[in-house]
Design a protein around this motif. Structure first.
Motif, PDB file in Angstrom:
ATOM      1  N   ARG A 180      27.146   1.459  -4.718  1.00 34.56           N
ATOM      2  CA  ARG A 180      26.833   0.121  -5.234  1.00 34.56           C
ATOM      3  C   ARG A 180      25.500   0.128  -5.992  1.00 34.56           C
ATOM      4  N   GLY A 181      24.546   0.932  -5.533  1.00 33.74           N
ATOM      5  CA  GLY A 181      23.233   0.978  -6.185  1.00 33.74           C
ATOM      6  C   GLY A 181      23.291   1.441  -7.622  1.00 33.74           C
ATOM      7  N   ALA A 182      24.181   2.394  -7.922  1.00 33.24           N
ATOM      8  CA  ALA A 182      24.313   2.868  -9.305  1.00 33.24           C
ATOM      9  C   ALA A 182      24.757   1.745 -10.227  1.00 33.24           C
ATOM     10  N   ALA A 183      25.617   0.857  -9.723  1.00 31.83           N
ATOM     11  CA  ALA A 183      26.109  -0.257 -10.538  1.00 31.83           C
ATOM     12  C   ALA A 183      25.066  -1.348 -10.714  1.00 31.83           C
ATOM     13  N   ASP A 184      24.101  -1.394  -9.810  1.00 31.06           N
ATOM     14  CA  ASP A 184      23.106  -2.464  -9.832  1.00 31.06           C
ATOM     15  C   ASP A 184      21.758  -2.032 -10.408  1.00 31.06           C
ATOM     16  N   LEU A 185      21.693  -0.853 -11.002  1.00 32.54           N
ATOM     17  CA  LEU A 185      20.416  -0.340 -11.490  1.00 32.54           C
ATOM     18  C   LEU A 185      19.775  -1.244 -12.535  1.00 32.54           C
ATOM     19  N   ALA A 186      20.572  -1.739 -13.469  1.00 34.19           N
ATOM     20  CA  ALA A 186      20.027  -2.520 -14.591  1.00 34.19           C
ATOM     21  C   ALA A 186      21.174  -3.294 -15.233  1.00 34.19           C
ATOM     22  N   ASN A 187      20.824  -4.128 -16.213  1.00 35.83           N
ATOM     23  CA  ASN A 187      21.832  -4.778 -17.047  1.00 35.83           C
ATOM     24  C   ASN A 187      22.218  -3.775 -18.131  1.00 35.83           C
ATOM     25  N   ILE A 188      23.405  -3.215 -18.021  1.00 33.15           N
ATOM     26  CA  ILE A 188      23.809  -2.129 -18.911  1.00 33.15           C
ATOM     27  C   ILE A 188      24.905  -2.612 -19.857  1.00 33.15           C
ATOM     28  N   PHE A 189      24.697  -2.355 -21.138  1.00 28.60           N
ATOM     29  CA  PHE A 189      25.628  -2.757 -22.184  1.00 28.60           C
ATOM     30  C   PHE A 189      26.057  -1.519 -22.949  1.00 28.60           C
ATOM     31  N   TYR A 190      27.132  -1.643 -23.714  1.00 25.06           N
ATOM     32  CA  TYR A 190      27.684  -0.501 -24.441  1.00 25.06           C
ATOM     33  C   TYR A 190      28.061  -0.907 -25.864  1.00 25.06           C
ATOM     34  N   VAL A 191      27.871   0.030 -26.785  1.00 20.99           N
ATOM     35  CA  VAL A 191      28.388  -0.120 -28.135  1.00 20.99           C
ATOM     36  C   VAL A 191      28.829   1.261 -28.592  1.00 20.99           C
ATOM     37  N   ARG A 192      29.884   1.322 -29.386  1.00 22.55           N
ATOM     38  CA  ARG A 192      30.384   2.614 -29.839  1.00 22.55           C
ATOM     39  C   ARG A 192      29.821   2.989 -31.212  1.00 22.55           C
ATOM     40  N   GLN A 193      29.488   4.249 -31.340  1.00 23.67           N
ATOM     41  CA  GLN A 193      29.212   4.823 -32.654  1.00 23.67           C
ATOM     42  C   GLN A 193      30.549   5.365 -33.157  1.00 23.67           C
ATOM     43  N   LYS A 194      31.164   4.644 -34.065  1.00 22.71           N
ATOM     44  CA  LYS A 194      32.550   4.936 -34.439  1.00 22.71           C
ATOM     45  C   LYS A 194      32.689   6.200 -35.274  1.00 22.71           C
ATOM     46  N   VAL A 212      24.766   3.893 -26.328  1.00 22.22           N
ATOM     47  CA  VAL A 212      25.588   4.098 -27.528  1.00 22.22           C
ATOM     48  C   VAL A 212      26.563   5.233 -27.219  1.00 22.22           C
ATOM     49  N   THR A 213      27.858   4.912 -27.194  1.00 23.16           N
ATOM     50  CA  THR A 213      28.871   5.877 -26.778  1.00 23.16           C
ATOM     51  C   THR A 213      29.865   6.132 -27.909  1.00 23.16           C
ATOM     52  N   ASN A 214      30.928   6.846 -27.579  1.00 26.96           N
ATOM     53  CA  ASN A 214      32.069   6.977 -28.478  1.00 26.96           C
ATOM     54  C   ASN A 214      33.350   6.792 -27.675  1.00 26.96           C
ATOM     55  N   ARG A 215      34.474   6.919 -28.328  1.00 26.04           N
ATOM     56  CA  ARG A 215      35.740   6.570 -27.676  1.00 26.04           C
ATOM     57  C   ARG A 215      36.106   7.509 -26.525  1.00 26.04           C
ATOM     58  N   ALA A 216      35.436   8.646 -26.402  1.00 26.87           N
ATOM     59  CA  ALA A 216      35.772   9.611 -25.350  1.00 26.87           C
ATOM     60  C   ALA A 216      34.876   9.478 -24.120  1.00 26.87           C
ATOM     61  N   LYS A 217      34.056   8.426 -24.058  1.00 24.81           N
ATOM     62  CA  LYS A 217      33.038   8.379 -23.004  1.00 24.81           C
ATOM     63  C   LYS A 217      33.122   7.140 -22.126  1.00 24.81           C
ATOM     64  N   SER A 218      34.334   6.662 -21.903  1.00 24.06           N
ATOM     65  CA  SER A 218      34.504   5.490 -21.049  1.00 24.06           C
ATOM     66  C   SER A 218      34.124   5.764 -19.601  1.00 24.06           C
ATOM     67  N   ALA A 269      15.952  -1.020 -23.751  1.00 26.74           N
ATOM     68  CA  ALA A 269      16.022   0.404 -24.068  1.00 26.74           C
ATOM     69  C   ALA A 269      17.388   0.738 -24.638  1.00 26.74           C
ATOM     70  N   VAL A 270      17.414   1.771 -25.463  1.00 27.02           N
ATOM     71  CA  VAL A 270      18.649   2.288 -26.065  1.00 27.02           C
ATOM     72  C   VAL A 270      18.777   3.757 -25.682  1.00 27.02           C
ATOM     73  N   ILE A 271      19.950   4.125 -25.199  1.00 27.82           N
ATOM     74  CA  ILE A 271      20.227   5.524 -24.856  1.00 27.82           C
ATOM     75  C   ILE A 271      21.364   6.017 -25.748  1.00 27.82           C
ATOM     76  N   PRO A 272      21.069   6.837 -26.760  1.00 26.87           N
ATOM     77  CA  PRO A 272      22.140   7.396 -27.595  1.00 26.87           C
ATOM     78  C   PRO A 272      22.910   8.442 -26.791  1.00 26.87           C
ATOM     79  N   ALA A 273      24.194   8.240 -26.629  1.00 22.40           N
ATOM     80  CA  ALA A 273      25.010   9.153 -25.824  1.00 22.40           C
ATOM     81  C   ALA A 273      26.376   9.345 -26.465  1.00 22.40           C
ATOM     82  N   ALA A 274      26.399   9.447 -27.793  1.00 19.91           N
ATOM     83  CA  ALA A 274      27.676   9.548 -28.508  1.00 19.91           C
ATOM     84  C   ALA A 274      27.947  10.944 -29.034  1.00 19.91           C
ATOM     85  N   GLY A 275      27.073  11.898 -28.705  1.00 20.09           N
ATOM     86  CA  GLY A 275      27.271  13.246 -29.209  1.00 20.09           C
ATOM     87  C   GLY A 275      28.506  13.912 -28.623  1.00 20.09           C
TER      88      GLY A 275
END
Length: 289
Positions: free
Chosen positions: A90-104, A55-61, A6-12
Motif C-alpha cells: 500500500r505504501g508504494a501506491a501512496d508515495l505521491a500524486n503520480i501522473f502519466y503521459v506517453r511519449q508517442k 513520461v512513459t510509452n505504450r510498453a510501460k503500463s 517533478a518529471v521522470i522521463p521513462a520512455a526509453g
C-alpha cells in the motif's frame, strides 16, 4: 520560487539491458526488493516534491499498475496477517500524486520533457532521469532545489568525470559562486576532450524553469537525430540564470548492467535483512577467486 513538481522521463527502450527489457520496463527491474523507479520517486518525495509526472510509452503500463492499489492482493495479505507486506504494498501506491503521459514517438530526452508542459504549467520543476539512482545523505534533488530557490535559477546536478569519459555526458562551462555551486554560461552534448568546457558533467538531475518549454519547441534535432535536452539547456543558460551543483552523493547508472549490479550490491549491503548474509556470501566468494 517553490519547486513542487517533478518529471521522470521513462520512455526509453532499454536497449542497454536487453534481453530482460524486451517485456519488462528497465525502470521496473527489481533492485534488491524494490523496482528502480521507486528509489527515484522516493528521492523526489524526500525533496519536498508533491506531484510527479512519469513520461512513459505504450510498453510501460507496468509502472502505472505498480503505483496503484491492488485490492485482491491487499485482502489476501490482510487475511494472512502479513501486516508488514501489506504496508509495503500500500505504501508504494501512496508515495505521491503520480501522473502519466506517453511519449508517442522516441525523439529524445528533450522531446520527452516537452510532453510535460501541461502538467508543469508556469512552475519550476525537477527532472529526475529514470536510469539514475542517487545515494546521498541529503537527497540530490533537494540539493538542487535549495540552490535553485536560493539563486532564483535553473539548476543542473554535476560531478567531475575523467577526461576520457566526458564524451558520454554533457560538459558545462562554469564559474564559481560558492562551495560546490557554480554559474553556468554554456554546455555541450557528448563532446570530445578537445571540445569540452570542463570535466564537470551533468548527471541525471535538474531543476528547470518553465521557459525551457518554448525553447524545446524550436530546438532542431541534434546528436543522434534526436531533440536533445542539452541543446535546450544551452539556450536557457545563455538567456537566464542557471547554476550547477556539484552534488554530494554517489550516482549509479542503472541503465547498463555494470551500474545496475553495482547499485544492487551497495543497496543490498545496507538492507537490514539481506546485508549480513550478503557480506558473508561475498567474503566466501572472494576467498575462492
Amino acid at each position: 520560487m517553490k519547486v513542487r513538481k517533478a518529471v521522470i522521463p521513462a520512455a526509453g527502450l532499454g536497449t542497454r539491458m536487453l534481453p530482460a527489457t524486451k517485456t519488462v520496463p528497465k525502470e521496473m527491474l527489481p533492485m534488491v526488493d524494490k523496482p528502480v523507479i521507486q528509489y527515484i520517486i522516493e528521492e523526489a518525495v524526500a525533496s519536498g516534491i508533491e506531484d510527479i509526472l512519469i513520461v512513459t510509452n505504450r510498453a510501460k503500463s507496468a509502472m502505472d499498475d505498480y503505483f496503484d492499489y491492488y485490492p485482491e492482493l491487499e485482502t489476501r495479505l490482510n487475511q494472512a496477517g502479513k501486516d508488514k507486506e501489506l504496508a509495503e504494498v500500500r505504501g508504494a501506491a501512496d508515495l505521491a500524486n503520480i501522473f502519466y503521459v506517453r511519449q508517442k514517438e522516441t525523439k529524445g530526452l528533450g522531446h520527452a520533457i516537452g510532453r510535460a508542459r501541461r502538467f508543469v504549467g508556469d512552475e519550476p520543476f525537477a527532472v529526475l532521469l529514470g536510469d539514475d539512482i542517487m545515494r546521498a545523505k541529503k537527497p540530490v534533488t533537494l540539493q538542487l532545489v535549495e540552490a535553485a530557490e536560493k539563486y532564483g535559477a535553473s539548476a543542473v546536478g554535476v560531478q567531475r568525470v575523467a577526461t576520457e569519459a566526458i564524451s558520454r555526458y554533457s560538459s558545462v562551462k562554469i564559474a564559481p559562486l560558492e562551495e560546490r555551486v557554480f554559474s553556468v554560461s554554456d554546455m555541450n552534448e557528448k563532446p570530445s576532450p578537445e571540445q569540452m568546457f570542463s570535466n564537470y558533467a551533468i548527471l541525471g538531475r535538474y531543476v528547470l524553469t518553465p521557459d525551457i518549454f518554448d525553447i524545446l519547441e524550436r530546438v532542431k534535432p541534434g546528436y543522434g537525430g534526436e531533440i536533445q535536452l542539452t541543446d535546450g539547456l544551452r539556450e536557457l543558460c545563455q538567456n537566464s540564470r542557471m547554476v550547477a551543483v556539484d552534488f554530494e552523493g554517489r550516482r549509479y547508472d542503472t541503465g547498463n548492467l555494470n551500474g545496475f549490479l553495482e547499485a544492487t550490491i551497495d543497496f543490498a549491503l545496507d538492507h537490514p535483512a539481506a546485508g549480513p548474509w550478503l557480506r558473508g556470501f561475498l567474503k566466501e566468494k572472494a576467498a575462492q577467486l
